[in-house]
Design a protein around this motif. Structure first.
Motif, PDB file in Angstrom:
ATOM      1  N   GLY A  83      39.905  31.264  42.098  1.00  6.08           N
ATOM      2  CA  GLY A  83      39.894  32.815  42.519  1.00  6.08           C
ATOM      3  C   GLY A  83      39.197  32.871  43.668  1.00  6.08           C
ATOM      4  N   GLY A  84      39.172  32.554  44.800  1.00  2.00           N
ATOM      5  CA  GLY A  84      38.369  31.601  45.516  1.00  2.00           C
ATOM      6  C   GLY A  84      38.583  32.935  46.438  1.00  2.00           C
ATOM      7  N   LEU A  85      38.375  32.801  47.974  1.00  2.58           N
ATOM      8  CA  LEU A  85      38.633  33.938  48.766  1.00  2.58           C
ATOM      9  C   LEU A  85      40.167  34.602  48.909  1.00  2.58           C
ATOM     10  CD1 LEU A  85      36.739  32.468  52.000  1.00  2.58           C
ATOM     11  CD2 LEU A  85      36.886  33.828  50.005  1.00  2.58           C
ATOM     12  N   VAL A  86      41.141  32.835  48.680  1.00  2.00           N
ATOM     13  CA  VAL A  86      42.979  33.974  48.373  1.00  2.00           C
ATOM     14  C   VAL A  86      43.162  33.901  47.664  1.00  2.00           C
ATOM     15  CG1 VAL A  86      45.225  33.337  49.234  1.00  2.00           C
ATOM     16  CG2 VAL A  86      43.438  32.225  50.872  1.00  2.00           C
ATOM     17  N   GLY A  87      43.195  33.105  46.611  1.00  2.00           N
ATOM     18  CA  GLY A  87      43.641  33.710  45.072  1.00  2.00           C
ATOM     19  C   GLY A  87      42.507  34.943  44.632  1.00  2.00           C
ATOM     20  N   GLY A  88      41.348  34.993  45.061  1.00  3.46           N
ATOM     21  CA  GLY A  88      41.070  36.536  45.005  1.00  3.46           C
ATOM     22  C   GLY A  88      41.229  37.489  45.439  1.00  3.46           C
ATOM     23  N   ARG A 129      34.294  43.567  43.015  1.00  2.40           N
ATOM     24  CA  ARG A 129      35.753  43.953  43.188  1.00  2.40           C
ATOM     25  C   ARG A 129      36.229  43.959  41.900  1.00  2.40           C
ATOM     26  NH1 ARG A 129      37.756  49.101  43.328  1.00  2.40           N
ATOM     27  NH2 ARG A 129      40.199  48.411  44.695  1.00  2.40           N
ATOM     28  N   LEU A 130      36.810  43.350  41.701  1.00  2.29           N
ATOM     29  CA  LEU A 130      37.123  42.644  39.820  1.00  2.29           C
ATOM     30  C   LEU A 130      36.852  43.393  38.695  1.00  2.29           C
ATOM     31  CD1 LEU A 130      38.168  39.106  40.658  1.00  2.29           C
ATOM     32  CD2 LEU A 130      39.736  40.712  40.707  1.00  2.29           C
ATOM     33  N   GLY A 131      35.288  43.430  38.777  1.00  3.40           N
ATOM     34  CA  GLY A 131      34.276  43.973  37.656  1.00  3.40           C
ATOM     35  C   GLY A 131      35.201  45.411  37.096  1.00  3.40           C
ATOM     36  N   ARG A 132      35.326  45.628  38.725  1.00  6.37           N
ATOM     37  CA  ARG A 132      35.686  47.609  38.629  1.00  6.37           C
ATOM     38  C   ARG A 132      37.443  47.827  38.746  1.00  6.37           C
ATOM     39  NH1 ARG A 132      31.929  48.797  44.185  1.00  6.37           N
ATOM     40  NH2 ARG A 132      30.067  48.716  43.829  1.00  6.37           N
ATOM     41  N   LEU A 133      37.728  47.043  38.281  1.00  5.19           N
ATOM     42  CA  LEU A 133      39.461  46.766  38.077  1.00  5.19           C
ATOM     43  C   LEU A 133      39.798  46.831  36.627  1.00  5.19           C
ATOM     44  CD1 LEU A 133      40.366  45.355  41.121  1.00  5.19           C
ATOM     45  CD2 LEU A 133      40.224  47.749  41.305  1.00  5.19           C
ATOM     46  N   PRO A 134      40.118  47.961  35.771  1.00  3.43           N
ATOM     47  CA  PRO A 134      40.268  47.401  34.508  1.00  3.43           C
ATOM     48  C   PRO A 134      41.795  46.425  34.297  1.00  3.43           C
ATOM     49  CG  PRO A 134      40.168  50.221  35.148  1.00  3.43           C
ATOM     50  CD  PRO A 134      39.872  49.473  36.536  1.00  3.43           C
ATOM     51  N   ALA A 135      42.634  46.363  34.854  1.00  2.00           N
ATOM     52  CA  ALA A 135      43.564  45.516  35.077  1.00  2.00           C
ATOM     53  C   ALA A 135      43.369  44.284  35.217  1.00  2.00           C
ATOM     54  CB  ALA A 135      44.487  45.662  36.341  1.00  2.00           C
ATOM     55  N   ALA A 136      41.872  43.952  35.289  1.00  2.19           N
ATOM     56  CA  ALA A 136      41.261  41.871  36.222  1.00  2.19           C
ATOM     57  C   ALA A 136      40.896  41.490  35.375  1.00  2.19           C
ATOM     58  CB  ALA A 136      40.700  42.437  36.969  1.00  2.19           C
ATOM     59  N   THR A 137      41.423  39.937  34.916  1.00  7.50           N
ATOM     60  CA  THR A 137      40.491  39.158  34.262  1.00  7.50           C
ATOM     61  C   THR A 137      40.091  37.949  34.490  1.00  7.50           C
ATOM     62  OG1 THR A 137      41.621  40.639  32.082  1.00  7.50           O
ATOM     63  CG2 THR A 137      39.739  38.428  31.802  1.00  7.50           C
ATOM     64  N   LEU A 138      38.516  38.277  35.342  1.00  3.44           N
ATOM     65  CA  LEU A 138      38.543  36.806  35.089  1.00  3.44           C
ATOM     66  C   LEU A 138      38.083  36.295  33.943  1.00  3.44           C
ATOM     67  CD1 LEU A 138      37.619  34.993  37.869  1.00  3.44           C
ATOM     68  CD2 LEU A 138      35.611  36.332  37.916  1.00  3.44           C
ATOM     69  N   LEU A 139      38.407  34.758  34.318  1.00  4.48           N
ATOM     70  CA  LEU A 139      38.417  33.518  33.303  1.00  4.48           C
ATOM     71  C   LEU A 139      37.136  32.870  33.641  1.00  4.48           C
ATOM     72  CD1 LEU A 139      40.839  33.311  31.251  1.00  4.48           C
ATOM     73  CD2 LEU A 139      38.522  34.362  30.337  1.00  4.48           C
ATOM     74  N   ALA A 140      35.945  32.420  33.657  1.00  7.83           N
ATOM     75  CA  ALA A 140      34.950  31.206  34.768  1.00  7.83           C
ATOM     76  C   ALA A 140      33.503  31.488  34.354  1.00  7.83           C
ATOM     77  CB  ALA A 140      35.012  32.361  36.539  1.00  7.83           C
ATOM     78  N   VAL A 150      45.130  38.134  34.907  1.00  7.84           N
ATOM     79  CA  VAL A 150      43.804  36.993  34.702  1.00  7.84           C
ATOM     80  C   VAL A 150      43.321  35.697  36.184  1.00  7.84           C
ATOM     81  CG1 VAL A 150      43.648  35.109  32.831  1.00  7.84           C
ATOM     82  CG2 VAL A 150      44.134  37.571  32.473  1.00  7.84           C
ATOM     83  N   VAL A 151      42.937  35.643  35.817  1.00  7.24           N
ATOM     84  CA  VAL A 151      42.195  34.511  37.163  1.00  7.24           C
ATOM     85  C   VAL A 151      40.970  33.697  36.935  1.00  7.24           C
ATOM     86  CG1 VAL A 151      40.779  34.371  39.705  1.00  7.24           C
ATOM     87  CG2 VAL A 151      42.457  36.532  38.759  1.00  7.24           C
ATOM     88  N   ILE A 152      41.840  32.425  36.234  1.00  3.46           N
ATOM     89  CA  ILE A 152      40.930  31.351  35.844  1.00  3.46           C
ATOM     90  C   ILE A 152      40.209  30.555  37.385  1.00  3.46           C
ATOM     91  CG2 ILE A 152      41.676  29.243  35.000  1.00  3.46           C
ATOM     92  CD1 ILE A 152      44.298  29.965  33.561  1.00  3.46           C
ATOM     93  N   ASP A 153      39.133  30.175  37.391  1.00  2.00           N
ATOM     94  CA  ASP A 153      38.011  30.062  38.465  1.00  2.00           C
ATOM     95  C   ASP A 153      37.356  29.091  37.863  1.00  2.00           C
ATOM     96  OD1 ASP A 153      38.237  30.128  41.411  1.00  2.00           O
ATOM     97  OD2 ASP A 153      35.857  29.999  40.884  1.00  2.00           O
ATOM     98  N   GLY A 154      36.875  27.604  38.577  1.00  2.00           N
ATOM     99  CA  GLY A 154      36.781  26.484  37.825  1.00  2.00           C
ATOM    100  C   GLY A 154      34.907  27.320  38.579  1.00  2.00           C
ATOM    101  N   GLU A 155      34.487  28.474  39.207  1.00  2.00           N
ATOM    102  CA  GLU A 155      33.388  28.117  39.697  1.00  2.00           C
ATOM    103  C   GLU A 155      32.370  29.114  39.053  1.00  2.00           C
ATOM    104  OE1 GLU A 155      32.033  27.748  43.206  1.00  2.00           O
ATOM    105  OE2 GLU A 155      34.131  27.876  44.457  1.00  2.00           O
ATOM    106  N   ASP A 156      30.806  28.983  38.382  1.00  2.00           N
ATOM    107  CA  ASP A 156      30.629  30.085  37.726  1.00  2.00           C
ATOM    108  C   ASP A 156      29.907  31.573  38.602  1.00  2.00           C
ATOM    109  OD1 ASP A 156      28.366  30.913  36.542  1.00  2.00           O
ATOM    110  OD2 ASP A 156      27.098  30.117  36.458  1.00  2.00           O
ATOM    111  N   PRO A 157      30.281  33.113  38.544  1.00  4.01           N
ATOM    112  CA  PRO A 157      30.533  33.492  38.781  1.00  4.01           C
ATOM    113  C   PRO A 157      29.377  34.122  39.014  1.00  4.01           C
ATOM    114  CG  PRO A 157      30.834  34.332  36.752  1.00  4.01           C
ATOM    115  CD  PRO A 157      31.566  32.611  36.525  1.00  4.01           C
ATOM    116  N   GLU A 158      28.122  33.865  38.233  1.00  5.86           N
ATOM    117  CA  GLU A 158      26.945  34.679  38.487  1.00  5.86           C
ATOM    118  C   GLU A 158      26.226  32.854  39.085  1.00  5.86           C
ATOM    119  OE1 GLU A 158      25.439  36.833  36.546  1.00  5.86           O
ATOM    120  OE2 GLU A 158      27.018  37.509  34.991  1.00  5.86           O
ATOM    121  N   ALA A 159      25.982  32.608  39.127  1.00  4.02           N
ATOM    122  CA  ALA A 159      25.637  31.097  41.061  1.00  4.02           C
ATOM    123  C   ALA A 159      26.334  31.849  42.075  1.00  4.02           C
ATOM    124  CB  ALA A 159      26.182  30.057  40.391  1.00  4.02           C
TER     125      ALA A 159
END
Length: 429
Positions: A36-41, A142-153, A55-64
């Motif tokens: 979910g980095g700059l390109v994948g995101g 932006r992902l948080g505002r898009l109902p069609a997106a799920t971020l798993l991180a 669905v996006v799988i990313d290893g980094e903590d979004p809060e951080a």
């Protein structure tokens, strides 16, 4: 935060405002993006905006990532790629925190000859410098505002299975994600690429980039400087205020010693290369280092799989185009996936993936060859070669049509071959 970062696609999944999504329920989507980095995101935003479930799988903590402060890492965004980011709603989320690149000056050693791309010739900015953290934060918002997106991180994929009908990814917490296409946007050491047995070709340069930010006495006026030195390019890239981002290329065997120098000696080495055209200069923030290699995947697609960005190609930063060519991948793949969704077609169909590879791989291979040639031409001090390249720089400066062609190529607006994808023209999908 006012909006949830993580949203569930499956019916009944409650949105979570903080932390990772947990539990064993399957997630189902049209497209699974690993990374979910700059390109994948960016790809996830482009697809989800048009209703393609992702669905996006990313290893980094979004809060951080949201809380991160300035760390000195920046990207040069070409004009055409800035149009892409603006069209999918990311650019406005940067809040004006970007620096237009108004001029570019190319200098070879101590030669009096130079190449200067001016704002007046480009009829506007040639690109923009953006902090990586700000773009990552914009993507999360932006992902948080898009109902069609799920971020798993933060999340880690432990298994990936692909068959004729779809893909299934298993995460370390037991969750399963099912989709019709998986996109590997997980960098040079791509787990997705390796799982498909796609080989890579790698070429080392014996060079390492030191990346840091400096502040200086006088304003840069939006001018980027590429100073070619025998050890490699020393790029000074303008940032907001009296700050610049440096990409300082050195022989790899010298870098550890440079980074270990006490502050005053490091300052002296910096000043020797930077010069005094902006008055005094001093480092701010941490120093990073990255070994520089060329890397090319043998193919970009496999059964229900596509690669984008560094998972497919990694280039030397001499031309400042690595991020931009990843965004070109995004523009082409997103356009085809959105059209497929509208027509009710399979997003993982072999014909769609073959078209993506046919459009992107030759373009990327050409840029890899150009950057490789530039590194070999400029990273030496052999007298006849140095004389020839300096004369070449001076000649291009005086040849208006050729100079403008090079400028448009750097901006991503050169019109050769097939029409540019819609997003890079600023046209919505």
């Amino acid at each position: 935060m006012s909006e949830p970062l993580l949203r569930g696609l499956a019916a009944g999944d409650p949105p979570s405002a903080t932390g990772p999504v947990t539990g064993s329920a399957d997630k189902v989507a049209d497209v699974l993006i690993v990374g979910g980095g700059l390109v994948g995101g960016t790809l996830a935003c482009a697809l989800a905006e048009k209703g393609v479930s992702v669905v996006v799988i990313d290893g980094e903590d979004p809060e951080a990532l949201l809380a991160a402060g300035y760390d000195g890492r920046c990207s040069a965004i070409a004009l055409a790629c800035q149009r892409l980011l603006a069209t999918i709603g990311l650019w406005d989320l940067l809040g004006g925190e970007s620096q237009p690149i108004l001029d570019i000056r190319v200098v070879d050693g101590g030669s009096p000859l130079f190449l200067h791309y001016a704002q007046a010739e480009a009829q506007g900015p040639m690109g923009y410098m953006v902090e990586n953290r700000l773009l990552r934060q914009a993507i999360l918002t932006r992902l948080g505002r898009l109902p069609a997106a799920t971020l798993l991180a933060p999340a880690r994929m432990t298994a990936l299975r692909r068959d004729l009908d779809g893909v299934s990814a298993t995460l370390s917490d037991g969750q399963t994600v099912r989709a019709r296409l998986v996109v590997g946007a997980d960098g040079r050491r791509s787990q997705v690429r390796e799982s498909a047995g796609i080989g890579i070709r790698t070429l080392g340069y014996g060079q390492t980039a030191i990346v840091l930010t400096v502040e200086h006495e006088r304003p840069h006026r939006g001018c980027a400087v590429e100073h070619f030195l025998p050890a490699g390019p020393f790029a000074i890239l303008p940032m907001p205020g009296n700050r610049s981002s440096l990409v300082w290329t050195e022989r790899s065997d010298l870098v550890s010693g440079l980074l270990a120098l006490p502050a005053e000696r490091f300052q002296a080495e910096l000043e020797r290369r930077f010069g005094d055209h902006l008055g005094w200069v001093r480092p701010v923030g941490p120093r990073f280092s990255y070994p520089l290699t060329l890397q090319a995947a043998n193919r970009y697609v496999d059964r229900r799989l596509a690669l984008v960005g560094d998972a497919a190609h990694g280039m030397h930063p001499v031309a400042g185009q690595g991020m931009n060519y990843g965004l070109r991948d995004v523009a082409v793949l997103a356009e085809r996936l959105v059209v497929a969704q509208r027509l009710g077609l399979d997003p993982g169909a072999p014909a769609l993936l073959a078209e993506y590879e046919a459009l992107r791989r030759p373009d990327n291979l050409l840029m890899l060859a150009i950057t490789d040639a530039l590194v070999r031409l400029f990273s030496n001090d052999i007298a006849p070669v140095a004389l020839a390249r300096r004369l070449g720089i001076g000649a291009v400066e005086r040849m208006g049509p050729l100079k403008r062609l090079f400028m448009r190529h750097a901006m991503g607006t050169l019109k050769l071959g097939p029409p540019p994808p819609r997003l890079m023209r600023g046209v919505p999908l």
